[in-house]
Design a protein around this motif. Structure first.
Motif, mmCIF file in Angstrom:
data_model
loop_
_atom_site.group_PDB
_atom_site.id
_atom_site.type_symbol
_atom_site.label_atom_id
_atom_site.label_comp_id
_atom_site.label_asym_id
_atom_site.label_seq_id
_atom_site.Cartn_x
_atom_site.Cartn_y
_atom_site.Cartn_z
ATOM 1 N N GLY A 134 5.497 50.488 32.772
ATOM 2 C CA GLY A 134 6.862 50.799 32.366
ATOM 3 C C GLY A 134 7.098 50.591 30.874
ATOM 4 N N GLN A 135 8.329 50.873 30.473
ATOM 5 C CA GLN A 135 8.720 50.645 29.085
ATOM 6 C C GLN A 135 8.710 49.151 28.787
ATOM 7 O OE1 GLN A 135 12.599 52.312 28.540
ATOM 8 N NE2 GLN A 135 11.952 54.413 28.912
ATOM 9 N N ARG A 136 8.279 48.804 27.577
ATOM 10 C CA ARG A 136 8.297 47.413 27.130
ATOM 11 C C ARG A 136 9.033 47.349 25.798
ATOM 12 N NH1 ARG A 136 3.189 44.965 26.143
ATOM 13 N NH2 ARG A 136 2.529 46.958 25.289
ATOM 14 N N ARG A 137 9.942 46.394 25.693
ATOM 15 C CA ARG A 137 10.788 46.299 24.508
ATOM 16 C C ARG A 137 10.919 44.844 24.086
ATOM 17 N NH1 ARG A 137 9.881 50.947 25.009
ATOM 18 N NH2 ARG A 137 11.339 52.690 25.246
ATOM 19 N N VAL A 138 10.995 44.624 22.779
ATOM 20 C CA VAL A 138 11.306 43.300 22.228
ATOM 21 C C VAL A 138 12.444 43.472 21.241
ATOM 22 C CG1 VAL A 138 10.503 41.349 20.859
ATOM 23 C CG2 VAL A 138 8.943 42.446 22.491
ATOM 24 N N LEU A 139 13.506 42.699 21.435
ATOM 25 C CA LEU A 139 14.642 42.683 20.511
ATOM 26 C C LEU A 139 14.773 41.272 19.955
ATOM 27 C CD1 LEU A 139 17.169 43.840 19.158
ATOM 28 C CD2 LEU A 139 18.440 43.298 21.256
ATOM 29 N N ASN A 140 14.576 41.126 18.660
ATOM 30 C CA ASN A 140 14.730 39.836 17.993
ATOM 31 C C ASN A 140 16.059 39.820 17.250
ATOM 32 O OD1 ASN A 140 12.209 38.859 18.830
ATOM 33 N ND2 ASN A 140 11.166 39.869 17.128
ATOM 34 N N ILE A 141 16.935 38.881 17.616
ATOM 35 C CA ILE A 141 18.249 38.792 16.990
ATOM 36 C C ILE A 141 18.119 38.016 15.685
ATOM 37 C CG2 ILE A 141 20.635 38.062 17.228
ATOM 38 C CD1 ILE A 141 19.841 40.296 19.134
ATOM 39 N N SER A 142 18.248 38.732 14.576
ATOM 40 C CA SER A 142 18.090 38.151 13.258
ATOM 41 C C SER A 142 19.464 37.848 12.657
ATOM 42 C CB SER A 142 17.280 39.111 12.378
ATOM 43 O OG SER A 142 17.019 38.535 11.122
ATOM 44 N N SER A 143 19.556 37.910 11.346
ATOM 45 C CA SER A 143 20.789 37.578 10.643
ATOM 46 C C SER A 143 20.774 38.241 9.276
ATOM 47 C CB SER A 143 20.920 36.054 10.483
ATOM 48 O OG SER A 143 21.956 35.720 9.578
ATOM 49 N N GLY A 144 21.957 38.514 8.762
ATOM 50 C CA GLY A 144 22.043 38.991 7.390
ATOM 51 C C GLY A 144 21.445 38.000 6.411
ATOM 52 N N LEU A 145 21.403 36.725 6.795
ATOM 53 C CA LEU A 145 20.833 35.708 5.922
ATOM 54 C C LEU A 145 19.311 35.764 5.895
ATOM 55 C CD1 LEU A 145 23.173 32.666 6.601
ATOM 56 C CD2 LEU A 145 23.230 34.303 4.717
ATOM 57 N N GLY A 146 18.724 36.581 6.732
ATOM 58 C CA GLY A 146 17.302 36.839 6.604
ATOM 59 C C GLY A 146 17.007 37.818 5.487
ATOM 60 N N ARG A 147 18.051 38.510 5.015
ATOM 61 C CA ARG A 147 17.903 39.506 3.954
ATOM 62 C C ARG A 147 18.659 39.107 2.694
ATOM 63 N NH1 ARG A 147 18.734 43.429 8.798
ATOM 64 N NH2 ARG A 147 17.117 42.513 10.110
ATOM 65 N N ARG A 148 19.508 38.068 2.807
ATOM 66 C CA ARG A 148 20.302 37.612 1.656
ATOM 67 C C ARG A 148 20.222 36.097 1.585
ATOM 68 N NH1 ARG A 148 25.341 35.534 0.910
ATOM 69 N NH2 ARG A 148 25.937 35.811 3.104
ATOM 70 N N ALA A 149 19.773 35.598 0.440
ATOM 71 C CA ALA A 149 19.637 34.150 0.287
ATOM 72 C C ALA A 149 20.999 33.471 0.174
ATOM 73 C CB ALA A 149 18.809 33.834 -0.960
ATOM 74 N N MET A 150 21.095 32.259 0.691
ATOM 75 C CA MET A 150 22.325 31.489 0.590
ATOM 76 C C MET A 150 21.964 30.027 0.370
ATOM 77 S SD MET A 150 25.620 31.347 3.162
ATOM 78 C CE MET A 150 24.826 30.411 4.477
ATOM 79 N N ALA A 151 22.577 29.404 -0.616
ATOM 80 C CA ALA A 151 22.317 27.991 -0.887
ATOM 81 C C ALA A 151 22.694 27.138 0.313
ATOM 82 C CB ALA A 151 23.107 27.543 -2.118
ATOM 83 N N SER A 152 21.994 26.053 0.495
ATOM 84 C CA SER A 152 22.259 25.059 1.539
ATOM 85 C C SER A 152 21.901 25.538 2.946
ATOM 86 C CB SER A 152 23.730 24.605 1.510
ATOM 87 O OG SER A 152 24.044 24.034 0.255
ATOM 88 N N SER A 153 21.169 26.653 3.022
ATOM 89 C CA SER A 153 20.729 27.167 4.328
ATOM 90 C C SER A 153 19.302 27.681 4.239
ATOM 91 C CB SER A 153 21.661 28.283 4.809
ATOM 92 O OG SER A 153 22.985 27.830 4.948
ATOM 93 N N PRO A 188 23.173 41.379 13.792
ATOM 94 C CA PRO A 188 24.379 41.928 14.427
ATOM 95 C C PRO A 188 25.661 41.781 13.623
ATOM 96 C CG PRO A 188 23.841 39.821 15.396
ATOM 97 C CD PRO A 188 22.742 40.126 14.419
ATOM 98 N N GLY A 189 25.613 41.126 12.475
ATOM 99 C CA GLY A 189 26.846 40.900 11.730
ATOM 100 C C GLY A 189 27.475 39.572 12.117
ATOM 101 N N VAL A 190 28.601 39.255 11.496
ATOM 102 C CA VAL A 190 29.250 37.960 11.713
ATOM 103 C C VAL A 190 29.992 37.976 13.052
ATOM 104 C CG1 VAL A 190 30.924 36.304 10.832
ATOM 105 C CG2 VAL A 190 29.485 37.593 9.234
ATOM 106 N N ILE A 191 29.637 37.062 13.928
ATOM 107 C CA ILE A 191 30.255 36.919 15.244
ATOM 108 C C ILE A 191 30.725 35.479 15.372
ATOM 109 C CG2 ILE A 191 29.890 37.043 17.734
ATOM 110 C CD1 ILE A 191 27.735 39.144 17.173
ATOM 111 N N ASP A 192 31.922 35.282 15.883
ATOM 112 C CA ASP A 192 32.520 33.944 15.893
ATOM 113 C C ASP A 192 31.947 33.099 17.028
ATOM 114 O OD1 ASP A 192 34.036 31.835 15.133
ATOM 115 O OD2 ASP A 192 35.935 32.611 15.867
ATOM 116 N N THR A 193 30.749 32.587 16.802
ATOM 117 C CA THR A 193 30.084 31.709 17.755
ATOM 118 C C THR A 193 30.183 30.263 17.268
ATOM 119 O OG1 THR A 193 27.976 31.938 16.602
ATOM 120 C CG2 THR A 193 28.459 33.547 18.328
#
Length: 220
Positions: A134-153, A188-193
């Protein structure tokens, strides 16, 4: 569509809970990996005729979970599922602060959950399902901060950047084999978690970007 399998990490709350809830449909088997189980999801699964397994695991120590996943998947027939999807959603962020001031144990935990667990679970999933039809899929939930640096993180940013590049490598590998898995990293963008609550509640002196996250909440 026939039987489908979904593995979701961090399924017990936040975005992971919402993802798992959407997947609870007849003919779907959902395996949730999180430190806690979720009684509401168990009730929804029973009401909807879906199968839900909840594995209480600590992804800061992901090796046993990855080994269990590989062994569990290896126990299925190669034709059993029409589609199998691994969703690496679990994430953690340490108290925002400069790396020089960070708690070493907290740094290690963030890197293990956000990157090491993803790599181990991807490896286990891709290994155990390599002969599936069958079909096989992998979805890794990343973040905008993986593409944009931010101090203290730094640890969180580095782990998510690592996740993105890991995903690119896996996509190239799977493209070379018959019925290779489709592999995607999604910010996915900013989500209020709860993570956003943690960032908004950080100390201004240690986290210069706190006001930006407060502003996002205030503006809806």
């Amino acid at each position: 569509m026939g039987a489908q399998l979904f593995i979701v990490t961090g399924h017990s709350r936040g975005m992971g809970e919402a993802i798992a809830a959407r997947l609870l449909s007849p003919g779907h088997r959902v395996i949730g990996l999180s430190r806690r189980t979720n009684d509401a999801l168990a009730k929804q699964a029973a009401e909807r005729g879906a199968m839900l397994e909840q594995w209480p695991v600590d992804l800061a120590e992901a090796l046993p979970a990855a080994q269990r996943l590989r062994d569990t998947l290896a126990g299925f027939e190669a034709q059993h599922f029409e589609r199998a999807v691994l969703i690496n959603n679990a994430g953690a962020i340490d108290t925002p602060t400069a790396l020089r001031d960070a708690d070493l144990a907290g740094l290690a935990k963030t890197l293990r959950i956000d990157l090491e667990a993803t790599a181990l679970l991807c490896a286990a999933f891709l290994d155990a399902t390599r002969g599936w039809s069958g079909q096989r899929r992998v979805l890794n939930i990343s973040s905008g901060l993986g593409r944009r640096a931010m101090a203290s993180s730094a640890a969180y940013c580095a782990a998510k950047a690592g996740m993105d590049h890991l995903t690119r490598c896996l996509a190239l590998e799977e493209a070379l084999v018959p019925n290779g898995a489709r592999v995607l990293s999604l910010a996915p963008g900013v989500i209020d978690t709860d993570m956003q609550v943690q960032l908004r509640g950080a100390d201004d002196a240690s986290f210069p970007d706190r006001g930006n996250f407060v502003g996002l909440k205030d503006k809806g």
